[in-house]
Design an enzyme around this catalytic site. Structure first.
Site, mmCIF file in Angstrom:
data_model
loop_
_atom_site.group_PDB
_atom_site.id
_atom_site.type_symbol
_atom_site.label_atom_id
_atom_site.label_comp_id
_atom_site.label_asym_id
_atom_site.label_seq_id
_atom_site.Cartn_x
_atom_site.Cartn_y
_atom_site.Cartn_z
ATOM 1 N N TYR A 1 22.264 -4.051 33.059
ATOM 2 C CA TYR A 1 21.003 -2.805 32.758
ATOM 3 C C TYR A 1 19.468 -3.007 32.937
ATOM 4 O O TYR A 1 18.987 -3.372 32.481
ATOM 5 C CB TYR A 1 21.009 -2.472 31.596
ATOM 6 C CG TYR A 1 20.719 -0.902 31.350
ATOM 7 C CD1 TYR A 1 22.195 0.477 32.168
ATOM 8 C CD2 TYR A 1 19.439 0.048 31.448
ATOM 9 C CE1 TYR A 1 21.648 1.509 32.139
ATOM 10 C CE2 TYR A 1 19.196 1.337 31.605
ATOM 11 C CZ TYR A 1 20.697 2.091 31.679
ATOM 12 O OH TYR A 1 20.967 3.711 32.503
ATOM 13 N N HIS B 1 30.612 -3.499 35.069
ATOM 14 C CA HIS B 1 31.047 -4.929 35.071
ATOM 15 C C HIS B 1 31.087 -6.200 34.030
ATOM 16 O O HIS B 1 29.503 -5.726 33.575
ATOM 17 C CB HIS B 1 31.538 -5.590 37.180
ATOM 18 C CG HIS B 1 29.754 -5.258 37.259
ATOM 19 N ND1 HIS B 1 29.328 -4.365 37.877
ATOM 20 C CD2 HIS B 1 29.231 -6.422 36.828
ATOM 21 C CE1 HIS B 1 28.089 -4.651 38.319
ATOM 22 N NE2 HIS B 1 27.795 -5.316 37.321
HETATM 23 N N1 GTA Z 1 33.107 -11.608 43.888
HETATM 24 O O1 GTA Z 1 32.000 -9.034 47.663
HETATM 25 C C1 GTA Z 1 31.725 -9.818 46.377
HETATM 26 C C2 GTA Z 1 30.415 -9.247 45.374
HETATM 27 N N2 GTA Z 1 29.359 -8.458 45.617
HETATM 28 C C3 GTA Z 1 28.699 -7.837 47.427
HETATM 29 C C4 GTA Z 1 28.691 -9.022 44.145
HETATM 30 N N3 GTA Z 1 29.090 -9.006 43.645
HETATM 31 C C5 GTA Z 1 30.663 -9.691 44.214
HETATM 32 N N4 GTA Z 1 31.426 -10.329 43.682
HETATM 33 C C6 GTA Z 1 32.521 -11.328 44.555
HETATM 34 N N5 GTA Z 1 32.805 -10.017 45.884
HETATM 35 O O2 GTA Z 1 26.839 -11.044 40.305
HETATM 36 C C7 GTA Z 1 28.941 -9.917 42.435
HETATM 37 C C8 GTA Z 1 26.820 -10.539 42.137
HETATM 38 C C9 GTA Z 1 26.825 -10.154 41.267
HETATM 39 C C10 GTA Z 1 27.822 -8.673 41.047
HETATM 40 C C11 GTA Z 1 26.925 -8.019 40.505
HETATM 41 O O3 GTA Z 1 29.302 -8.833 41.360
HETATM 42 O O4 GTA Z 1 26.842 -11.848 42.841
HETATM 43 P P1 GTA Z 1 25.143 -6.598 39.341
HETATM 44 O O5 GTA Z 1 25.363 -4.949 39.454
HETATM 45 O O6 GTA Z 1 24.494 -7.333 37.839
HETATM 46 O O7 GTA Z 1 23.870 -7.238 39.987
HETATM 47 O O8 GTA Z 1 26.155 -7.271 39.273
HETATM 48 P P2 GTA Z 1 23.206 -8.085 40.113
HETATM 49 O O9 GTA Z 1 22.762 -9.271 39.410
HETATM 50 O O10 GTA Z 1 21.784 -7.210 40.742
HETATM 51 O O11 GTA Z 1 23.242 -8.915 41.884
HETATM 52 P P3 GTA Z 1 23.406 -9.787 42.365
HETATM 53 O O12 GTA Z 1 23.819 -9.845 43.797
HETATM 54 O O13 GTA Z 1 23.646 -11.050 41.746
HETATM 55 O O14 GTA Z 1 21.355 -10.284 42.361
HETATM 56 C C12 GTA Z 1 20.460 -11.016 41.787
HETATM 57 C C13 GTA Z 1 20.075 -11.780 42.323
HETATM 58 O O15 GTA Z 1 20.637 -13.264 42.121
HETATM 59 C C14 GTA Z 1 19.202 -11.818 43.409
HETATM 60 O O16 GTA Z 1 18.264 -10.422 43.675
HETATM 61 C C15 GTA Z 1 18.982 -13.310 44.333
HETATM 62 O O17 GTA Z 1 17.818 -13.274 43.384
HETATM 63 C C16 GTA Z 1 20.279 -13.566 43.612
HETATM 64 N N6 GTA Z 1 20.938 -14.178 44.668
HETATM 65 C C17 GTA Z 1 22.013 -12.976 44.459
HETATM 66 N N7 GTA Z 1 22.965 -13.590 45.904
HETATM 67 C C18 GTA Z 1 22.467 -14.968 45.742
HETATM 68 C C19 GTA Z 1 23.480 -15.856 46.901
HETATM 69 N N8 GTA Z 1 24.050 -15.244 47.186
HETATM 70 N N9 GTA Z 1 23.114 -16.659 46.365
HETATM 71 C C20 GTA Z 1 21.669 -17.356 45.567
HETATM 72 N N10 GTA Z 1 21.183 -16.329 44.931
HETATM 73 C C21 GTA Z 1 21.653 -15.496 45.326
#
Ligand code: GTA
Length: 329
Positions: free
Chosen positions: A261, A269
């Protein structure tokens, strides 16, 4: 004993590459789910970097913003952990160059065989301005959002949908990542899909990361939950844990199960991560343990409607400006 533990761990790791092999060609490279032909087309040869959004030596990752065939793109390059079961092959198949030797201390540059020297690469294209901002290093401020703030400030803002949920619907409708699904309960009320998170390369248990996406489409976040959703949450908790134990051999005592949050994507999710993995976003300002959420709803059905919830916002986040305009910061 240790030997048993090691065997068990190694056994798990032996299983994972097979699974990962079957699941090659996942749709990470394309949020719309159009799967790239693996290794056949180098779409990145034309990538032109405009800015380095983040360069993290600790995460061994670089986040780049640039252009891919005239479209805005974000590319994330990340070195993956070294797997214990590949070490022997690294040693036997590498090129070794001595950099320094002093008494009993020596440093080498080791070039592993190419197939063990892979960089996990995430491509977001076309990327929106929100994606670019999301990965940029930024100053954060803690917001204390009351139930009323949620209704008057946050809800109208998130209704504009910052990030498209197309990837979520693709998963629920089996239009993308269908072969990656670990478990599904297809019930429309208490059902969900459990699959590896985009951030996990599935090569080792150490950084296990899965997400459970609910089938219900009208739940945006923690704020929407009431006691009426307890059967859904309990179902995800029980069946998610059981599926992870069955597939990966990891017991629930080794799992951290939580909501974010604010989340980035407003379709409910739940994150399932290995306790041993210090993943970004699992700290107190962002993560809410599923077990706590269940207990809070059991004691008060409207807990998440009424409570003040704290979370960090980037200074350049549109929601941050809305809180400022409303003089709530
Ligand atoms: N299987 O297409 C997808 C997909 N997408 C678009 C997002 N997710 C997906 N999973 C599948 N297929 O854990 C996942 C994300 C996340 C979750 C959404 O859905 O990986 P959330 O709504 O709470 O969003 O969760 P959150 O946590 O902010 O998103 P995210 O992308 O994890 O970002 C948090 C931080 O993690 C970023 O600021 C960055 O520092 C780090 N991060 C994000 N992506 C990457 C990466 N690919 N490699 C390394 N670090 C990363």
């Amino acid at each position: 004993n240790m030997a048993d533990k090691d065997r068990k761990r190694k056994g798990l790791m032996d299983e994972l590459p097979e699974q990962a092999k079957q699941q090659k060609g996942d749709s990470e490279a394309d949020p719309d789910g159009n799967v790239e032909e693996n290794g056949e087309k180098n779409i990145l040869s034309g990538f032109k970097t405009t800015t380095v959004l983040k360069d993290s030596a600790l995460e061994k990752a670089v986040f780049l913003h640039g252009k891919l065939e005239d479209q805005e793109a974000v590319v994330i390059l990340q070195k993956t952990p070294i797997r214990e079961d590949t070490v022997a092959e690294i040693f036997s198949g590498c090129k070794l160059k001595l950099e320094m030797k002093n008494d009993i201390y020596s440093i080498y540059h080791l070039q592993p065989p190419a197939h063990l020297n892979v960089i996990k690469t995430t491509v977001i294209c076309p990327a929106t301005e929100h994606h670019v901002k999301k990965y940029q290093v930024q100053e954060h401020f803690l917001v204390e959002e009351t139930g009323e703030d949620y209704l008057s400030i946050t809800l109208p803002y998130i209704k504009e949908q910052r990030f498209s949920l197309q990837w979520v619907f693709n998963i629920l409708e089996k239009k993308a990542e269908a072969d990656r699904i670990v478990y599904e309960d297809s019930d429309k009320d208490v059902g969900f899909v459990l699959l590896p998170d985009m951030k996990w390369d599935q090569k080792q248990i150490h950084d296990l990361y899965l997400i459970a996406i609910v089938h219900q489409r009208d739940l945006k976040s923690l704020r929407d939950l009431t006691a009426s959703h307890l059967p859904l949450l309990q179902n995800i908790c029980t069946k998610g844990k059981a599926a992870i134990l069955k597939r990966y051999g990891l017991p629930s005592s080794k799992l951290r199960i939580y909501f974010h949050y604010q989340p980035s994507y407003y379709h409910l999710h739940i994150h399932f991560t290995a306790l041993s993995f210090d993943v970004p976003g699992c700290g107190v300002v962002r993560a809410h343990l599923l077990s706590d959420v269940i207990q809070n709803l059991q004691s008060d059905s409207h807990y998440y409607r009424k409570r003040t919830l704290s979370f960090p916002l980037r200074a350049d986040d549109g929601l941050f400006s809305k809180f400022k305009q409303a003089e709530r910061l």
